[in-house]
Motif scaffolding. Structure first.
Motif, PDB file in Angstrom:
ATOM      1  N   LEU A 131     -11.910  -1.168   8.311  1.00 45.95           N
ATOM      2  CA  LEU A 131     -12.600  -1.264   7.040  1.00 45.95           C
ATOM      3  C   LEU A 131     -11.620  -1.514   5.887  1.00 45.95           C
ATOM      4  CD1 LEU A 131     -15.252  -1.032   5.518  1.00 45.95           C
ATOM      5  CD2 LEU A 131     -14.968   1.441   5.472  1.00 45.95           C
ATOM      6  N   SER A 132     -10.427  -0.969   6.043  1.00 49.36           N
ATOM      7  CA  SER A 132      -9.440  -1.062   4.961  1.00 49.36           C
ATOM      8  C   SER A 132      -9.070  -2.526   4.652  1.00 49.36           C
ATOM      9  CB  SER A 132      -8.194  -0.268   5.358  1.00 49.36           C
ATOM     10  OG  SER A 132      -7.134  -0.580   4.502  1.00 49.36           O
ATOM     11  N   ARG A 133      -8.981  -3.299   5.688  1.00 47.31           N
ATOM     12  CA  ARG A 133      -8.452  -4.658   5.518  1.00 47.31           C
ATOM     13  C   ARG A 133      -9.288  -5.493   4.541  1.00 47.31           C
ATOM     14  NH1 ARG A 133      -8.059  -6.361  11.043  1.00 47.31           N
ATOM     15  NH2 ARG A 133      -6.767  -4.516  11.249  1.00 47.31           N
ATOM     16  N   PRO A 134     -10.582  -5.672   4.746  1.00 49.65           N
ATOM     17  CA  PRO A 134     -11.348  -6.501   3.800  1.00 49.65           C
ATOM     18  C   PRO A 134     -11.459  -5.863   2.416  1.00 49.65           C
ATOM     19  CG  PRO A 134     -12.798  -5.501   5.434  1.00 49.65           C
ATOM     20  CD  PRO A 134     -11.410  -5.218   5.883  1.00 49.65           C
ATOM     21  N   VAL A 135     -11.523  -4.520   2.380  1.00 54.30           N
ATOM     22  CA  VAL A 135     -11.612  -3.881   1.058  1.00 54.30           C
ATOM     23  C   VAL A 135     -10.325  -4.128   0.277  1.00 54.30           C
ATOM     24  CG1 VAL A 135     -11.930  -1.711  -0.161  1.00 54.30           C
ATOM     25  CG2 VAL A 135     -13.192  -2.135   1.945  1.00 54.30           C
ATOM     26  N   THR A 136      -9.194  -3.983   1.012  1.00 54.80           N
ATOM     27  CA  THR A 136      -7.897  -4.206   0.370  1.00 54.80           C
ATOM     28  C   THR A 136      -7.791  -5.637  -0.156  1.00 54.80           C
ATOM     29  OG1 THR A 136      -6.894  -2.589   1.817  1.00 54.80           O
ATOM     30  CG2 THR A 136      -5.406  -4.156   0.766  1.00 54.80           C
ATOM     31  N   GLU A 137      -8.298  -6.533   0.632  1.00 52.12           N
ATOM     32  CA  GLU A 137      -8.218  -7.950   0.228  1.00 52.12           C
ATOM     33  C   GLU A 137      -9.009  -8.178  -1.072  1.00 52.12           C
ATOM     34  OE1 GLU A 137      -9.593 -11.892  -0.203  1.00 52.12           O
ATOM     35  OE2 GLU A 137     -10.917 -10.428   0.752  1.00 52.12           O
ATOM     36  N   LYS A 138     -10.197  -7.601  -1.147  1.00 53.49           N
ATOM     37  CA  LYS A 138     -11.020  -7.755  -2.349  1.00 53.49           C
ATOM     38  C   LYS A 138     -10.364  -7.058  -3.526  1.00 53.49           C
ATOM     39  CE  LYS A 138     -15.621  -8.150  -0.217  1.00 53.49           C
ATOM     40  NZ  LYS A 138     -15.374  -7.941   1.205  1.00 53.49           N
ATOM     41  N   LEU A 139      -9.798  -5.882  -3.257  1.00 53.85           N
ATOM     42  CA  LEU A 139      -9.160  -5.125  -4.346  1.00 53.85           C
ATOM     43  C   LEU A 139      -7.978  -5.896  -4.914  1.00 53.85           C
ATOM     44  CD1 LEU A 139      -9.049  -2.440  -5.920  1.00 53.85           C
ATOM     45  CD2 LEU A 139      -7.544  -1.557  -4.136  1.00 53.85           C
ATOM     46  N   GLY A 140      -7.254  -6.558  -4.012  1.00 53.32           N
ATOM     47  CA  GLY A 140      -6.105  -7.366  -4.465  1.00 53.32           C
ATOM     48  C   GLY A 140      -6.552  -8.488  -5.385  1.00 53.32           C
ATOM     49  N   ARG A 141      -7.637  -9.107  -5.029  1.00 53.84           N
ATOM     50  CA  ARG A 141      -8.122 -10.205  -5.882  1.00 53.84           C
ATOM     51  C   ARG A 141      -8.617  -9.661  -7.210  1.00 53.84           C
ATOM     52  NH1 ARG A 141     -12.492 -12.695  -4.135  1.00 53.84           N
ATOM     53  NH2 ARG A 141     -12.829 -11.633  -2.141  1.00 53.84           N
ATOM     54  N   LEU A 142      -9.291  -8.514  -7.135  1.00 57.90           N
ATOM     55  CA  LEU A 142      -9.824  -7.920  -8.358  1.00 57.90           C
ATOM     56  C   LEU A 142      -8.711  -7.562  -9.338  1.00 57.90           C
ATOM     57  CD1 LEU A 142     -12.191  -6.563  -9.976  1.00 57.90           C
ATOM     58  CD2 LEU A 142     -11.685  -4.474  -8.706  1.00 57.90           C
ATOM     59  N   THR A 143      -7.628  -7.004  -8.777  1.00 68.40           N
ATOM     60  CA  THR A 143      -6.577  -6.473  -9.651  1.00 68.40           C
ATOM     61  C   THR A 143      -5.365  -7.385  -9.710  1.00 68.40           C
ATOM     62  OG1 THR A 143      -5.615  -5.250  -7.816  1.00 68.40           O
ATOM     63  CG2 THR A 143      -7.310  -4.122  -9.115  1.00 68.40           C
ATOM     64  N   SER A 144      -5.547  -8.622  -9.218  1.00 70.77           N
ATOM     65  CA  SER A 144      -4.441  -9.596  -9.218  1.00 70.77           C
ATOM     66  C   SER A 144      -3.211  -9.010  -8.558  1.00 70.77           C
ATOM     67  CB  SER A 144      -4.118 -10.032 -10.657  1.00 70.77           C
ATOM     68  OG  SER A 144      -5.266 -10.557 -11.263  1.00 70.77           O
ATOM     69  N   GLY A 145      -3.420  -8.313  -7.458  1.00 71.29           N
ATOM     70  CA  GLY A 145      -2.305  -7.785  -6.685  1.00 71.29           C
ATOM     71  C   GLY A 145      -1.710  -6.505  -7.215  1.00 71.29           C
ATOM     72  N   LEU A 146      -2.354  -5.911  -8.196  1.00 73.42           N
ATOM     73  CA  LEU A 146      -1.802  -4.668  -8.750  1.00 73.42           C
ATOM     74  C   LEU A 146      -1.812  -3.559  -7.703  1.00 73.42           C
ATOM     75  CD1 LEU A 146      -0.718  -3.139 -11.186  1.00 73.42           C
ATOM     76  CD2 LEU A 146      -3.087  -2.619 -11.813  1.00 73.42           C
ATOM     77  N   TYR A 147      -2.869  -3.542  -6.901  1.00 74.11           N
ATOM     78  CA  TYR A 147      -2.978  -2.519  -5.873  1.00 74.11           C
ATOM     79  C   TYR A 147      -2.892  -3.155  -4.500  1.00 74.11           C
ATOM     80  CZ  TYR A 147      -4.562   0.513  -9.609  1.00 74.11           C
ATOM     81  OH  TYR A 147      -4.624   1.229 -10.749  1.00 74.11           O
ATOM     82  N   GLY A 148      -2.277  -2.386  -3.586  1.00 65.61           N
ATOM     83  CA  GLY A 148      -2.113  -2.863  -2.225  1.00 65.61           C
ATOM     84  C   GLY A 148      -3.159  -2.268  -1.290  1.00 65.61           C
ATOM     85  N   LYS A 149      -2.662  -1.852  -0.139  1.00 65.59           N
ATOM     86  CA  LYS A 149      -3.591  -1.434   0.928  1.00 65.59           C
ATOM     87  C   LYS A 149      -4.322  -0.137   0.564  1.00 65.59           C
ATOM     88  CE  LYS A 149      -3.714  -0.123   5.766  1.00 65.59           C
ATOM     89  NZ  LYS A 149      -2.924   0.352   6.896  1.00 65.59           N
ATOM     90  N   LEU A 150      -5.602  -0.146   0.886  1.00 67.05           N
ATOM     91  CA  LEU A 150      -6.396   1.064   0.725  1.00 67.05           C
ATOM     92  C   LEU A 150      -6.284   1.861   2.026  1.00 67.05           C
ATOM     93  CD1 LEU A 150      -8.535   2.781  -0.791  1.00 67.05           C
ATOM     94  CD2 LEU A 150     -10.284   1.385   0.329  1.00 67.05           C
ATOM     95  N   GLU A 151      -5.857   3.120   1.911  1.00 66.87           N
ATOM     96  CA  GLU A 151      -5.700   3.965   3.105  1.00 66.87           C
ATOM     97  C   GLU A 151      -7.041   4.631   3.412  1.00 66.87           C
ATOM     98  OE1 GLU A 151      -3.113   4.190   4.942  1.00 66.87           O
ATOM     99  OE2 GLU A 151      -1.621   3.159   3.712  1.00 66.87           O
ATOM    100  N   ILE A 152      -7.578   4.329   4.611  1.00 70.43           N
ATOM    101  CA  ILE A 152      -8.859   4.921   5.013  1.00 70.43           C
ATOM    102  C   ILE A 152      -8.662   5.610   6.362  1.00 70.43           C
ATOM    103  CG2 ILE A 152     -11.293   4.499   5.548  1.00 70.43           C
ATOM    104  CD1 ILE A 152     -11.188   2.037   3.829  1.00 70.43           C
ATOM    105  N   ALA A 153      -9.112   6.842   6.442  1.00 73.37           N
ATOM    106  CA  ALA A 153      -8.946   7.639   7.659  1.00 73.37           C
ATOM    107  C   ALA A 153      -9.866   7.120   8.758  1.00 73.37           C
ATOM    108  CB  ALA A 153      -9.273   9.099   7.368  1.00 73.37           C
ATOM    109  N   PRO A 154      -9.588   7.503  10.000  1.00 73.44           N
ATOM    110  CA  PRO A 154     -10.460   7.060  11.108  1.00 73.44           C
ATOM    111  C   PRO A 154     -11.912   7.458  10.898  1.00 73.44           C
ATOM    112  CG  PRO A 154      -8.466   8.049  11.968  1.00 73.44           C
ATOM    113  CD  PRO A 154      -8.426   8.268  10.503  1.00 73.44           C
TER     114      PRO A 154
END
Lengths: 1084, 383
Positions: free
Chosen positions: A940-963
């Motif tokens: 789940l982290s991967r697509p969310v992280t990708e969207k977050l990167g676009r939203l914040t122009s790369g300000l934030y990286g990977k979103l850590e999500i537990a199993p």
């Protein structure tokens, strides 16, 4: 399985009285002002999908303004041509109901489930990780799950989605759906295949909660039943075997007992035979012994006969000698008899003499003398008796007199004592009266002090009441001043609300008019130009140079005035919108602007400020009124309390008058002891006075009794003295001595009289004794004569007997002498010896047995025989019982049952091991997946992280999500930041991205309830494009009061429309103010 | 006609302890049914022996049914098999034993429908003074059990030989001889009963092993024709008795009639198991197989495969006729287990490590080992 909402109808649900809307397949923006009930619609969707109609959680849905039953109807589609409609009426008992209908075409529906089954079916359809309702451990109230929170998240806490965890789901369906949706990157195919296969095995044997299944298809059930059957068989077989073994043991015991009884019988039989032999031997000996005894008796008799002859000879000699002695004795007895006869004759003569007339005369003379003397003595005795009686009376009178004198003295002494007690009681009474007077005086002093204090209090209260009234007057003056300062004719809150609605409507309409107007003006010659842009005048250069373009831009309207040429008016928007705007402007001018003018308010805000200020003034006036009233009430209470002032002053003056002339100083010292001490002192004094009075009364009574006693005793004294003087004696006469003397004389006379009587009796007795002696002598002499004659006759008789004996003895002796000569004593002695030898030849038995002991032995033998017979009978019965039990058959059966149980139990252990191992394997695989492998969080982290990167122009990286899908943090500047440290806006954007991603993968509808309130316009634009793209694949329902965050002005519903579709139906704007009827106010 | 056959005055077949209807409760289906059916199948073979040997009589010495009142299918089945024989001059004698005593409701009872189904040459010993002339020179005396247990020596109740009686005298009773300790309550038979009763042969039943307990007069247990449980020895026979002329003692021959051979095996290594699998004569074997060996996952899989081959599956017959398996001693050797899973994804290997740890330190190492084996099988494509 996809999910798309189609229709929603809500009635009597919270603040919404009625609402009905249809949703499009893509982005649905449901807009309306605050407090219209947007979030209530979101709650209605949640309620329809998740809350059982009878749940206590449904109580929150009760309408604000009525007792109507909350109703929600939600139509949704899961797969193409799988359309469902939930109809729920929320309420307990008959008020509530649930129906789930299904349709293929969305037009004709059939009932799929009813009542409680609806929720189970819906939860199964949704697959959101929520267990079916009901049952032990089942979720109560509003169930929560990760997917439920993602898809229907509430507005209240946007960031709460980060804390949601799959671990809290009550069912695996959520995880399974997510796993399936994110499969491509969630699990290795091999791993998934193993897990699925193991899980399938676990599912056969265990429930979702991990408990062993006990239903018919469960492998545990089958082996458990087999074990139960085998145990039952074994138990039955063991029961039969036990019965058999008991019978067998009993039989063995009986056989042993039979042997023992037979042995006892044989022993007793042998003993009886022995006893009988011994008894026969004893009888033979007895016969010989009898013969021996006879011989010995014969011998003894012969010896006795010889001895008898010798004895007869001796007896004959003795008898002859005795005859000679008796002859001599007879001669002596004859002489003695003659002497006795002479004595008898002499005694008879003396007796005759004593009984003659001379004797009687002598006796009469002596008696007359004695009688004369006794008569004289008795006269003397009578005189002495009279004297003694007088002396006794006098002595009694003397004693009564002394007693009366003593009693009188005692009575006088009592009287004196009583008088002393009376005096003492009077003294106590006076003392108590004095103490009471002192107490009364002290009480007066205390009353004076109390009244003085009360007077001081009353006067202070009057002073305070006056102060309160002064303050109250000041507040009322302030009220008048404030009332005068209030602005008249201000609009009400409702009117302001209406104006606010009008202003919002104007804004909305104005927004619809907007679209941007761009105007470029190039003059050919200098002209004066002025412009009004969107209603705001804008100054241009006073004279615009020719050829130079003037660029003007407006949102909605542009008015250009060119001096000398004319005015150009350009308006944006559609005609309808403009007409609506003009109408609203007209209303504004007629309703709002006069108010602004009347109150010199620049706008609605200023007017609201005026109204609010006036409300505050009004509040202050009310507060001052309350304060003044409170002060006046308090002053009145204080004055009321001091109303008794005059009474108290009068009372005090009266008390002071009473105290005049009293010894106040002494009492004042006591007054310092206080009211309580004075009360105690008074009570003690009253008690003392009561006691003294009682004592006095008692003394008076006793005094009266003592006086009465003294009078009675004096009267007794006088009576006694009178009696004494009447007896003729002196007061000091010793009557006791006189009495003693008289009594002594009387005793002497009595003795003389008795002596005279005794003398006469003695004389009579002497004569009688002489007669008796003579008679006795005669009798004795007669007895001796008789005895002598009797003895003589006896001797004669004896002589006759002896002579006869002699003759008989001589005859018998002659016969014996002849027999003795024929006796052979030696022969008799030989016969005895022969029998003794015969007896010696017979052996003596070891034990003597009489008939009784033999009979006893016979009884014992019979008893033993009966025991043997009884035992045989018991043995036969036991053998009969043995035939009814199983014997080796049951042993075989028990062995078979035992083996069967062992085999079955092994099988049960094997099955348990098999499935417990599968269960452990599944747990272990999941744990390993969580810890080691690619998991849902990663997926789940991967697509969310990708969207977050676009939203914040790369300000934030990977979103850590537990199993288990809790969001832990986000990578920023090389470090993981906690989500809570992000700005609220960023958190809500991240939460929205997360939810969008999940919904996208599930192809599920998503409800966003004003999720981006803190988002800046730039990122709002980003989300607008994201949502539109998302809407191409899945449905989104946005509830918002700011539709332009999601839509363009032209996307909004036109006036008169409830909704508007754009982008080929992918975007639908729904004006909730047109589809929602709101309840007027919240129920108190 | 040989000299020997000329010398034979009488030939009988003696059998006992058929136990028709025995339930085989320690077996699962379908083995249970297979073994039950085998009881009745054996009757055919016994009758065949009687036919083949041209016996003058068939003596069935008790416990022909397993229970006093067997279900219809058993007595009907027996009657059917007897009725199929077209015998004459070869009487068959059925004796009630302690498992099937002569009680009310027993198939032996004169009023029972079983009796009506029997051919006339089948005689039931239903009297205490049963006697049957087997020709002019031979006579059979028999006495039935009337209860399941008893102290009565039925053999001693048979009539003694009268002076001058030169016939062949055969006795038939059901019970146990004294030399079997602890069973004196089950119709004991005195070892010298045959001698004291003046018999030439005493046909007895009860003990399932073939044995002649008489001396000098044969007193014979023929054995059960089909073994009933594991552990029984010398079973599966009938006695063929040849009575010779001139007062010479009879000859007793045992002839096998059993279909099944019962066998107990314990394998402690894979090689033994493989050898067992490769044996060819297992189809008629009732095998109790104890597996006591430690196997690596691969070996374990092979063991399971061999066991499935031996016992059969739902889809295929096993090599063994009837198998009772005790595999509690089969232990997975997990010492090198991690190597087995080297080719699998990391997450699976992690699960292996966890299970290994569970086996070494957890409360149920056996469950952990089995889980490892499941994982092995599933990873290899099993379902």
């Amino acid at each position: 399985m996809s999910l798309r909402f189609a229709k929603l109808r809500v009635a009597s649900f919270g603040c919404v009285r009625e609402a009905s809307l249809e949703l499009g397949p893509g982005l649905n923006v449901l807009y309306g002002p605050n407090d219209l009930g947007k979030s209530t619609l979101g709650r209605a969707i949640r309620a329809a999908l998740l809350i059982p109609h009878g749940s206590s959680a449904a109580s929150a849905f009760v309408p604000w303004d009525s007792d109507e039953t909350p109703v929600v109807e939600l139509t949704f589609e899961t797969d193409p041509a799988r359309i469902w409609r939930i109809e729920k009426r929320f309420g307990e008992g008959a008020r509530g109901s649930s129906i789930l209908r299904a349709s293929r075409d969305g037009a004709s529906f059939t009932i799929e489930e009813k009542a409680r089954a609806v929720d189970g079916k819906v939860r199964q359809l949704l697959g959101w990780g929520i267990a079916p309702p009901g049952g032990k451990g089942g979720p109560k109230g509003l169930p929560s799950s990760f997917l439920g929170a993602v898809i229907l998240g509430e507005q209240a806490d946007v960031a709460s989605i980060f804390r949601q965890t799959l671990a809290a789901d009550t069912h695996d369906s959520g995880r399974e759906r997510l796993t399936a949706a994110l499969e491509a990157f969630a699990q290795d195919p091999t791993f998934k295949r193993i897990l699925d296969a193991a899980q399938a095995k676990v599912g056969l044997a265990f429930t979702a909660t991990g408990r062993p299944r006990r239903d018919q298809g469960s492998p545990f059930k089958q082996v458990a039943e087999a074990v139960t059957r085998a145990k039952g068989e074994l138990e039955r077989a063991r029961g039969e075997l036990d019965e058999y073994q008991q019978v067998k043991q009993r039989l063995e015991e009986l056989v042993a007992e039979r042997d023992r009884a037979a042995e006892r019988h044989a022993e007793r039989e042998e003993r009886l035979a022995r006893m009988r032999e011994e008894r026969e031997a004893a009888r033979a000996r007895e016969q010989v012994e009898a013969l021996l005894a006879d011989a010995r008796a014969q011998l003894a008799r012969r010896r006795a006969a010889l001895e008898a002859v010798a004895a007869g000879e001796r007896d004959l000699g003795a008898l002859i000698l005795e005859l000679e002695t008796a002859e001599a004795e007879r001669a002596r007895a004859r002489a003695a008899c003659e002497v006795a006869e002479a004595a008898r004759n002499e005694a008879q003569a003396e007796l005759d003499r004593l009984r003659s007339q001379d004797g009687d005369r002598e006796r009469a003379l002596a008696a007359s003398k004695v009688e004369a003397r006794r008569a004289e003595l008795e006269r003397e005795l009578g005189e002495l008796s009279r004297r003694s009686e007088r002396a006794e009376r006098a002595l009694s009178g003397q004693r009564a007199l002394a007693e009366a004198q003593r009693t009188l003295l005692e009575a006088e002494e009592i009287e004196r004592g009583v008088r002393r007690a009376s005096e003492e009681a009077r003294a106590r009474l006076e003392s108590a009266d004095r103490a009471l007077s002192t107490c009364a005086l002290v009480q007066r002093l205390l009353d004076v002090e109390r009244l003085e204090a009360e007077l001081r209090t009353d006067r202070a209260a009057l002073d305070e009441a006056a102060a309160d009234r002064a303050l109250s007057s000041a507040k009322r003056a302030e009220v008048e001043a404030l009332s005068a300062s209030r602005v008249p004719a201000l609009p009400s809150e409702a009117a302001l609300e209406q104006l606010g609605a009008l202003e919002r409507s104007r804004a909305l309409v104005s927004a619809r008019l907007g679209g941007g107007i761009s105007l470029s003006l190039v003059l050919e010659r200098p002209l004066e130009v002025s412009a009004v842009i969107d209603g705001q005048a804008r100054a241009l250069h006073s004279s615009v140079a020719p050829g130079q373009p003037i660029e003007l831009e407006a949102q909605r309207a542009l008015e250009l005035a060119i001096a000398g040429v004319g005015v150009v008016k350009v308006s944006g928007g559609e005609r309808e919108a403009r007409r609506e705007a003009q109408a609203l402007d007209e209303r504004w001018r007629s309703e709002a602007e006069p108010l602004f003018a009347a109150h010199a308010a620049a706008d609605l805000g200023a007017l609201r400020a005026l109204v609010q200020a006036d409300r505050r003034t009004e509040g202050r006036i009310a507060e001052l009124h309350r304060e003044a009233s409170s002060l006046e009430e308090r002053a009145a209470l204080r004055e009321q309390g001091a109303a008794k002032l005059a009474d108290r002053e009068h009372e005090l003056a009266a008390l002071r008058r009473e105290l005049e002339g009293k010894d106040v100083e002494a009492a004042r010292g006591l007054a310092h002891e206080g009211q309580g001490a004075i009360e105690a002192r008074r009570r003690r004094a009253e008690a003392e006075r009561a006691a003294a009075r009682e004592q006095l009364e008692s003394s008076r009574e006793r005094e009266q009794r003592a006086l009465l006693d003294a009078r009675v005793q004096k009267e007794r004294l006088e009576t006694a003295a009178r009696s004494l003087s009447e007896l003729g004696g002196q007061a000091d006469t010793d009557w006791q001595a006189e009495l003693d003397r008289v009594l002594a004389q009387r005793a002497s006379v009595v003795a003389s009289i008795e002596e005279a009587g005794a003398e006469l009796e003695r004389s009579d007795a002497e004569r009688a004794a002489s007669l008796a002696r003579a008679a006795q002598e005669l009798e004795r002499a007669a007895r001796e004569v008789t005895a002598g004659r009797l003895g003589l006759r006896t001797i004669d008789e004896r002589l006759v007997r002896r002579r006869s004996d002699r003759d008989q003895l001589e005859g018998r002796l002659g016969v014996q002498r002849v027999a003795a000569e024929a006796i052979d004593l030696a022969a008799d002695e030989r016969a005895v010896r022969a029998q003794e030898e015969a007896l010696a030849a017979l052996p003596a038995p070891a034990e003597a047995h009489d008939d009784a002991s033999v009979a006893e032995a016979e009884r014992a033998l019979e008893e033993a025989r009966r025991a043997v017979a009884d035992n045989d009978a018991e043995l036969r019965r036991a053998e009969g019982a043995l035939q009814t039990v199983g014997g080796s058959v049951v042993q075989d059966r028990e062995k078979q049952a035992r083996e069967a149980l062992i085999v079955t139990e092994k099988k049960e252990r094997e099955v348990a091991l098999e499935y417990e191992a599968y269960q452990l394997l599944v747990h272990t695989l999941r744990a390993a997946e969580t810890a080691e492998g690619q998991h849902l969080g990663e997926a789940l982290s991967r697509p969310v992280t990708e969207k977050l990167g676009r939203l914040t122009s790369g300000l934030y990286g990977k979103l850590e999500i537990a199993p288990t899908l809790e969001a832990k943090g986000v990578l920023s500047a090389g470090a993981v930041r906690e989500l809570g440290s992000l700005s609220i806006g960023t958190q809500e954007q991240l939460a929205t991205l997360l939810r969008l991603t999940v919904a996208e993968h599930l192809e599920s509808a998503l409800v966003l309830d004003d999720q981006l309130t803190q988002t800046d316009p730039e990122r709002t634009g980003f989300f607008r494009s994201v949502l539109r793209r998302h809407a191409e694949r899945a449905q989104i329902v946005v509830l918002t009061c700011r539709p332009l965050d999601y839509l363009d002005e032209g996307d909004l519903a036109a006036p008169g429309e409830t909704s508007r579709d754009r982008a080929a139906g992918l975007v639908r704007a729904i004006d909730l103010s047109r589809v929602v009827t709101r309840s007027p106010s919240r129920r108190p | 006609m040989s000299e020997e056959s000329e010398d034979v005055a009488l030939k009988i077949v003696h059998t006992a302890d058929w136990h028709l209807g025995a339930p085989f409760v320690s077996f699962e289906e379908p083995a249970r049914t297979t073994l039950s059916r085998a009881r009745l199948d054996a009757v055919d073979r016994i009758l065949d022996v009687a036919e083949r040997s041209r016996a003058d009589a068939l003596l069935c010495a008790g416990d022909l049914f397993d229970v006093p009142k067997p279900e219809r299918l058993w007595w009907e089945g027996l009657a059917s098999k007897l009725a199929k024989r077209k015998w004459s001059g070869r009487p068959v004698f059925l004796l009630p034993g302690n498992h099937d005593p002569l009680v009310d409701g027993s198939p032996y009872h004169p009023a029972h429908p079983f009796r009506a189904l029997l051919p006339p040459w089948v005689h039931v010993v239903d009297r205490d003074d049963f006697a049957f002339e087997l020709g002019p020179d031979a006579v059979l005396y028999a006495r039935p059990c009337r209860t399941q247990a008893g102290e009565l020596d039925l053999a001693m109740r048979l009539p003694a030989r009268e002076p001058g009686d030169a016939r062949i005298r055969i006795g038939m009773v059901h019970g146990q001889t004294f030399h079997i300790p602890g069973h004196q309550m089950n119709f004991p038979i005195a070892p010298d009963a045959a001698v004291s009763r003046g018999l030439d042969y005493l046909a007895i039943g009860d003990t399932h092993a073939h044995e002649d307990v008489g001396d000098p007069i044969p007193t014979v247990y023929p054995s059960t024709p089909e073994q009933l449980t594991f552990g029984e020895k010398d079973t599966g026979y009938v006695a063929v008795v040849l009575f010779r002329r001139h007062g010479r003692p009879p000859i007793v021959q045992k002839e096998r009639v059993a279909y099944w051979t019962w066998r107990t095996e314990t394998v402690r290594d894979l090689a033994s198991l493989r050898a067992l699998r490769d044996e060819t004569e297992l189809k008629r074997t009732v095998l109790r197989l104890n597996v006591e060996l430690r196997a690596t996952p691969a070996e374990y899989a092979e063991v399971e495969a061999i066991l499935a081959e031996l016992s059969g599956t739902a889809a295929s017959s096993g090599r063994v006729g009837v198998m009772q398996l005790d595999a509690e001693g089969l232990v997975l050797d997990t010492r090198e287990v991690e190597q087995v899973f080297e080719d699998l994804p990391a997450v699976v290997r992690a699960a292996v490590r966890r299970l290994k740890e569970e086996e070494e330190t957890g409360p149920s190492p056996e469950v952990a080992r089995r889980a490892l084996y499941h994982l092995y099988r599933l990873s290899r494509g099993a379902t």
